[in-house]
Every structure is written in C-alpha cells, then in structure tokens.
Design an enzyme around this catalytic site. Structure first.
Site, PDB file in Angstrom:
ATOM      1  N   CYS A 149     -19.450   8.148-108.578  1.00 33.80           N
ATOM      2  CA  CYS A 149     -19.630   8.004-107.134  1.00 33.80           C
ATOM      3  C   CYS A 149     -20.871   7.151-106.861  1.00 33.80           C
ATOM      4  CB  CYS A 149     -19.772   9.372-106.475  1.00 33.80           C
ATOM      5  SG  CYS A 149     -19.909   9.287-104.667  1.00 33.80           S
ATOM      6  N   ASP A 151     -23.008   7.695-104.651  1.00 32.95           N
ATOM      7  CA  ASP A 151     -24.078   8.563-104.146  1.00 32.95           C
ATOM      8  C   ASP A 151     -25.387   8.336-104.914  1.00 32.95           C
ATOM      9  OD1 ASP A 151     -25.749  10.976-103.743  1.00 32.95           O
ATOM     10  OD2 ASP A 151     -23.988  11.786-102.731  1.00 32.95           O
ATOM     11  N   CYS A 160     -19.748  16.156-102.739  1.00 32.33           N
ATOM     12  CA  CYS A 160     -19.536  14.713-102.501  1.00 32.33           C
ATOM     13  C   CYS A 160     -19.198  14.457-101.025  1.00 32.33           C
ATOM     14  CB  CYS A 160     -18.416  14.211-103.404  1.00 32.33           C
ATOM     15  SG  CYS A 160     -18.082  12.453-103.219  1.00 32.33           S
TER      16      CYS A 160
END
Ligand code: ZN
Length: 221
Positions: A43, A45, A102
C-alpha cells in the site's frame, strides 16, 4: 527552495555519508549491480515503508506501491514492474503486503466516496462483495482488518494468475508468491499463508488462507 525541503536535502546528505561510512564503497557497488531477491507490492500508506519494515538496504527489494495494494490484470504499471522484477532481476519472491486499518480498504468497506480513487478501490469492493456473507458476521470493529487480509489473499491470487508469473513458472523459473499483512499497532508482519510456488498450489493455498481468515475473525461475539 523552502526551509522544510532544505531539511530533507540535508537529511539526505547525512544519510548518504553515514551509509558510506558504515559500508565503504556501498554506492559504487550498487551502481554496478541491482540484484534484489524480493519484490514488494504494498500500500502507498506512508506508515508502511517497504524496506524499513524488513530491515533491507537499498538494492535488496524491488518495490511497487499503490492504494490498498491492488493487483489488476490490466494495470500496465504493476505488470511492467512485475515483469522487470521476474524476467530481468529474477527475484525469487513476490510479497503482496496489506496492512491493518488501511484507508483504501476502509473506504471500500463503507462505500465512502473519496475521489478518483473510488474507481481503483472498486476492486477492493469486488473482494468485499465476494466475501460479504462472511464479513456480515464479523464484529463491526474488526471488519476492516478482516477485509484487509482477504484483500491481500485475493491480490496475491491475482499475481499468480498474471501472464508474467504463469510464464515464469512454465519455464521452470523458481518464484514464490506470498501474502502478508502488517500491523500498524505493533509493527509486525503476519504471514497469511497464501504462499504459492507452483500453479498447482494456487487454488489450495487460496482456500486454506481464506479459511484461516474466517477462523480468525469468524466468531463475532
Ligand atoms: Zn493502505
């Protein structure tokens, strides 16, 4: 140049100097060769930085990141990275790594509109819909993390089904696909046991990994 970016450049000079001091010749060696053993699909992130989590230095992991670590069969960006990693660098392992809490998965679960990414996250909603009956039985506070894990397993299966991975396996190239999930709360990576090193293993590994998620999250009480 603004002050905050000057700070970043200064940090970079400090990091480069410290790296070279710790390992003289580090950068000139990397210049000559890139031979990572691993490819990471994670991800975007900022709390899930690939190399740091597994304590690997530059040159040791090939990385592709997007919102919610999605692998779509028509995504030429991801497929190109995968093909280079497999055909040229000959990585031995592809890690699909999701993470708890997430934001992309949370938005998908709640049908939250966030912008252009809605169209991307639609793929995570497909995962949610496929497992809707199970997710409905999971305690509300754990549903996002259950879907994070299901999403990793589904995306890892997608990796297995790409032409690049299928071609590698058909020519006998050693290559294993793995599904992991990172815990934002404790910094630990969990192996979801979605490990496939041969096309014949994919369906069984998928069934077992999904069943394990269902066991972990199944009791809503
Ligand atoms: Zn995320």
């Amino acid at each position: 140049m603004t002050a905050p970016l000057d700070d970043l450049l200064q940090r970079n000079r400090g990091w480069a100097a410290a790296t070279e001091a710790r390992s003289p010749g580090f950068f000139s060696r990397l210049l000559k060769q890139q031979s990572p053993q691993y490819m990471w699909i994670g991800c975007a992130d900022s709390r899930v930085p690939a190399n740091e989590l597994v304590d690997l230095a530059p040159g040791e992991m090939f990385v592709h990141r997007n919102v919610a670590n999605v692998v779509v069969h028509s995504d030429l960006n991801c497929l190109s990275v995968m093909q280079f990693a497999i055909d040229v660098l000959k990585v031995g392992h592809i890690l699909v790594v999701g993470h708890s809490g997430c934001g992309g998965v949370t938005a998908a679960l709640a049908d939250r509109r966030i912008g252009i990414a809605d169209n991307w996250i639609r793929h995570v909603q497909d995962v949610r819909n496929r497992h809707q009956a199970f997710l409905d039985g999971v305690a509300a506070g754990r549903r996002v993390d259950a879907l994070c894990e299901l999403n990793v397993i589904e995306q890892a299966l997608n990796v297995c089904q790409t032409t690049v991975v299928q071609d590698a396996w058909s020519r006998g190239q050693p290559l294993a696909v793995h599904g992991w999930c990172y815990g934002l709360h404790d910094g630990l990576l969990q192996d979801l046991a979605m490990t496939v090193a041969d096309p014949a293993q994919a369906a069984g590994a998928y069934e077992r990994a999904i069943a394990a998620v269902q066991r972990r999250y199944g009791a809503a009480a």
